[in-house]
Design a protein around this motif. Sequence first.
Motif, PDB file in Angstrom:
ATOM      1  N   SER A   1      53.438  64.325  63.474  1.00 56.74           N
ATOM      2  CA  SER A   1      52.363  64.365  62.475  1.00 56.74           C
ATOM      3  C   SER A   1      51.019  64.237  63.172  1.00 56.74           C
ATOM      4  CB  SER A   1      52.523  63.227  61.455  1.00 56.74           C
ATOM      5  OG  SER A   1      52.383  61.970  62.110  1.00 56.74           O
ATOM      6  N   VAL A   2      49.966  64.576  62.446  1.00 59.71           N
ATOM      7  CA  VAL A   2      48.599  64.272  62.868  1.00 59.71           C
ATOM      8  C   VAL A   2      48.009  63.357  61.807  1.00 59.71           C
ATOM      9  CG1 VAL A   2      48.317  66.493  64.036  1.00 59.71           C
ATOM     10  CG2 VAL A   2      47.527  66.244  61.675  1.00 59.71           C
ATOM     11  N   VAL A   3      46.943  62.665  62.163  1.00 63.05           N
ATOM     12  CA  VAL A   3      46.240  61.806  61.205  1.00 63.05           C
ATOM     13  C   VAL A   3      44.780  62.228  61.156  1.00 63.05           C
ATOM     14  CG1 VAL A   3      45.475  59.458  60.654  1.00 63.05           C
ATOM     15  CG2 VAL A   3      47.789  59.839  61.543  1.00 63.05           C
ATOM     16  N   VAL A   4      44.295  62.482  59.951  1.00 60.52           N
ATOM     17  CA  VAL A   4      42.873  62.734  59.733  1.00 60.52           C
ATOM     18  C   VAL A   4      42.257  61.420  59.273  1.00 60.52           C
ATOM     19  CG1 VAL A   4      41.164  64.029  58.430  1.00 60.52           C
ATOM     20  CG2 VAL A   4      43.275  65.148  59.138  1.00 60.52           C
ATOM     21  N   LEU A   5      41.381  60.869  60.085  1.00 61.71           N
ATOM     22  CA  LEU A   5      40.789  59.562  59.793  1.00 61.71           C
ATOM     23  C   LEU A   5      39.585  59.736  58.873  1.00 61.71           C
ATOM     24  CD1 LEU A   5      41.035  56.524  60.617  1.00 61.71           C
ATOM     25  CD2 LEU A   5      39.308  56.993  62.358  1.00 61.71           C
ATOM     26  N   ILE A   6      39.567  59.021  57.767  1.00 59.02           N
ATOM     27  CA  ILE A   6      38.446  59.140  56.835  1.00 59.02           C
ATOM     28  C   ILE A   6      37.671  57.830  56.665  1.00 59.02           C
ATOM     29  CG2 ILE A   6      39.509  61.037  55.560  1.00 59.02           C
ATOM     30  CD1 ILE A   6      40.214  59.027  53.345  1.00 59.02           C
ATOM     31  N   GLN A   7      38.228  56.726  57.193  1.00 62.45           N
ATOM     32  CA  GLN A   7      37.517  55.443  57.095  1.00 62.45           C
ATOM     33  C   GLN A   7      37.958  54.539  58.228  1.00 62.45           C
ATOM     34  OE1 GLN A   7      37.697  53.455  53.211  1.00 62.45           O
ATOM     35  NE2 GLN A   7      37.738  51.470  54.236  1.00 62.45           N
ATOM     36  N   GLY A   8      36.994  53.819  58.818  1.00 64.43           N
ATOM     37  CA  GLY A   8      37.310  52.847  59.850  1.00 64.43           C
ATOM     38  C   GLY A   8      37.159  53.385  61.262  1.00 64.43           C
ATOM     39  N   THR A   9      37.437  52.510  62.232  1.00 58.79           N
ATOM     40  CA  THR A   9      37.350  52.840  63.654  1.00 58.79           C
ATOM     41  C   THR A   9      38.696  52.576  64.310  1.00 58.79           C
ATOM     42  OG1 THR A   9      35.007  52.206  63.740  1.00 58.79           O
ATOM     43  CG2 THR A   9      36.173  52.301  65.833  1.00 58.79           C
TER      44      THR A   9
ATOM     45  N   VAL B   1      47.047  67.256  69.811  1.00 61.06           N
ATOM     46  CA  VAL B   1      47.475  67.890  71.068  1.00 61.06           C
ATOM     47  C   VAL B   1      48.993  67.879  71.187  1.00 61.06           C
ATOM     48  CG1 VAL B   1      47.395  67.740  73.581  1.00 61.06           C
ATOM     49  CG2 VAL B   1      45.320  67.358  72.251  1.00 61.06           C
ATOM     50  N   GLY B   2      49.608  66.732  70.949  1.00 59.30           N
ATOM     51  CA  GLY B   2      51.064  66.651  71.018  1.00 59.30           C
ATOM     52  C   GLY B   2      51.743  67.555  70.004  1.00 59.30           C
ATOM     53  N   VAL B   3      51.167  67.638  68.811  1.00 64.26           N
ATOM     54  CA  VAL B   3      51.751  68.494  67.764  1.00 64.26           C
ATOM     55  C   VAL B   3      51.660  69.968  68.149  1.00 64.26           C
ATOM     56  CG1 VAL B   3      51.348  69.351  65.420  1.00 64.26           C
ATOM     57  CG2 VAL B   3      51.474  66.900  65.845  1.00 64.26           C
ATOM     58  N   LEU B   4      50.503  70.394  68.627  1.00 66.14           N
ATOM     59  CA  LEU B   4      50.317  71.806  68.959  1.00 66.14           C
ATOM     60  C   LEU B   4      51.100  72.218  70.199  1.00 66.14           C
ATOM     61  CD1 LEU B   4      46.503  72.153  68.195  1.00 66.14           C
ATOM     62  CD2 LEU B   4      48.404  73.024  66.827  1.00 66.14           C
ATOM     63  N   LEU B   5      51.269  71.282  71.140  1.00 66.49           N
ATOM     64  CA  LEU B   5      52.009  71.588  72.373  1.00 66.49           C
ATOM     65  C   LEU B   5      53.483  71.181  72.280  1.00 66.49           C
ATOM     66  CD1 LEU B   5      49.420  70.489  75.107  1.00 66.49           C
ATOM     67  CD2 LEU B   5      49.839  72.782  74.177  1.00 66.49           C
ATOM     68  N   ASN B   6      53.849  70.577  71.166  1.00 66.33           N
ATOM     69  CA  ASN B   6      55.222  70.100  70.959  1.00 66.33           C
ATOM     70  C   ASN B   6      55.647  69.153  72.083  1.00 66.33           C
ATOM     71  OD1 ASN B   6      57.635  69.897  69.507  1.00 66.33           O
ATOM     72  ND2 ASN B   6      58.596  71.569  70.647  1.00 66.33           N
ATOM     73  N   GLN B   7      54.787  68.165  72.343  1.00 69.13           N
ATOM     74  CA  GLN B   7      55.032  67.184  73.379  1.00 69.13           C
ATOM     75  C   GLN B   7      54.926  65.777  72.794  1.00 69.13           C
ATOM     76  OE1 GLN B   7      52.178  67.928  76.491  1.00 69.13           O
ATOM     77  NE2 GLN B   7      53.226  69.771  77.221  1.00 69.13           N
TER      78      GLN B   7
ATOM     79  N   VAL C   1      41.022  49.375  64.647  1.00 70.50           N
ATOM     80  CA  VAL C   1      40.107  48.309  65.039  1.00 70.50           C
ATOM     81  C   VAL C   1      39.779  47.434  63.838  1.00 70.50           C
ATOM     82  CG1 VAL C   1      37.747  47.829  65.825  1.00 70.50           C
ATOM     83  CG2 VAL C   1      39.129  49.561  66.988  1.00 70.50           C
ATOM     84  N   ASN C   2      39.493  48.074  62.728  1.00 70.48           N
ATOM     85  CA  ASN C   2      39.266  47.384  61.459  1.00 70.48           C
ATOM     86  C   ASN C   2      40.128  48.081  60.409  1.00 70.48           C
ATOM     87  OD1 ASN C   2      37.840  49.789  61.338  1.00 70.48           O
ATOM     88  ND2 ASN C   2      35.827  48.814  61.427  1.00 70.48           N
ATOM     89  N   ARG C   3      39.908  47.788  59.147  1.00 68.85           N
ATOM     90  CA  ARG C   3      40.716  48.458  58.128  1.00 68.85           C
ATOM     91  C   ARG C   3      40.419  49.947  58.153  1.00 68.85           C
ATOM     92  NH1 ARG C   3      40.345  50.430  53.040  1.00 68.85           N
ATOM     93  NH2 ARG C   3      42.247  50.380  51.775  1.00 68.85           N
ATOM     94  N   CYS C   4      41.458  50.741  58.296  1.00 72.14           N
ATOM     95  CA  CYS C   4      41.305  52.187  58.391  1.00 72.14           C
ATOM     96  C   CYS C   4      42.074  52.892  57.279  1.00 72.14           C
ATOM     97  CB  CYS C   4      41.819  52.695  59.744  1.00 72.14           C
ATOM     98  SG  CYS C   4      40.864  52.139  61.164  1.00 72.14           S
ATOM     99  N   VAL C   5      41.593  54.052  56.923  1.00 70.09           N
ATOM    100  CA  VAL C   5      42.275  54.913  55.958  1.00 70.09           C
ATOM    101  C   VAL C   5      42.366  56.301  56.572  1.00 70.09           C
ATOM    102  CG1 VAL C   5      42.239  55.931  53.645  1.00 70.09           C
ATOM    103  CG2 VAL C   5      41.401  53.587  53.988  1.00 70.09           C
ATOM    104  N   GLY C   6      43.529  56.881  56.520  1.00 66.42           N
ATOM    105  CA  GLY C   6      43.717  58.232  57.047  1.00 66.42           C
ATOM    106  C   GLY C   6      44.720  59.012  56.223  1.00 66.42           C
ATOM    107  N   HIS C   7      44.767  60.312  56.450  1.00 67.10           N
ATOM    108  CA  HIS C   7      45.760  61.175  55.813  1.00 67.10           C
ATOM    109  C   HIS C   7      46.724  61.649  56.886  1.00 67.10           C
ATOM    110  CE1 HIS C   7      43.871  62.002  51.731  1.00 67.10           C
ATOM    111  NE2 HIS C   7      43.031  61.176  52.331  1.00 67.10           N
ATOM    112  N   SER C   8      47.992  61.265  56.765  1.00 65.61           N
ATOM    113  CA  SER C   8      49.031  61.649  57.713  1.00 65.61           C
ATOM    114  C   SER C   8      49.638  62.985  57.281  1.00 65.61           C
ATOM    115  CB  SER C   8      50.119  60.566  57.771  1.00 65.61           C
ATOM    116  OG  SER C   8      51.141  60.922  58.664  1.00 65.61           O
ATOM    117  N   ILE C   9      49.500  63.974  58.156  1.00 69.82           N
ATOM    118  CA  ILE C   9      49.936  65.337  57.831  1.00 69.82           C
ATOM    119  C   ILE C   9      51.127  65.705  58.701  1.00 69.82           C
ATOM    120  CG2 ILE C   9      49.210  67.749  57.663  1.00 69.82           C
ATOM    121  CD1 ILE C   9      46.305  66.743  57.676  1.00 69.82           C
TER     122      ILE C   9
END
Length: 223
Positions: free
Chosen positions: A39-47, A74-80, A89-97
Amino acid sequence: MNFHHYVPEPAWDELLRGGTRRSYSPSAPLMQQGQTSDSVVVLIQGTVKVTESSRAGQVVPLALRGPGELLGEVGVLLNQPRSASVWAVNRCVGHSIPASTFRSLVERKQLTGALHRFALNRSLEKEAHLRSLRCDPTEIRMARFLTHLALEVGERNGQSVTIQLGMDRAELGLMLRMSRATAIETLGQLKALGLIKCGRKHIEVADIEALGLYTSQEMRNVI
């Protein structure tokens, strides 16, 4: 510049819809080195802090990333397997794709060019950082690095900017090829000039422009 800057807004919105919204507590892993890149993660909040573990077992901090970043592509696109770990680092929010969904979106939304420009920009940033490590005196190295972080992940509060480091002085020194003692001393020099204020795991930059001006003035003095 983060990945969001390179992607048209409709494509960005579709990326977010293609994933599952998740929250991460401070110090929680978003992904870990050696894991399957599923998966990849698109980070929308936090560090987040990106780290790499050496064969000797030393954990080396590589970068801090903020909202708008794409993580694990990079790992997803190269299949590695994952080449690094990512920690909140602090409270984060992301979308896992999921990897398959991300690859499909890249093709369907013609995001290859955006990914290429994004990767090239990261490569140029890395080159600039390495050049600073080789050529700059310690105070310039620190000032340049803090200016970069303030622009990339800083939280604005009027004219000042707070950088949530998520690391101690020893880790910060490791990123800048300094000892812990040298990192503390260098931060003290910048603090004495009124350019920064230091917390345990955060740094407040009083004025980004003033910090950048200090760097250029000091460089002229060195030259």
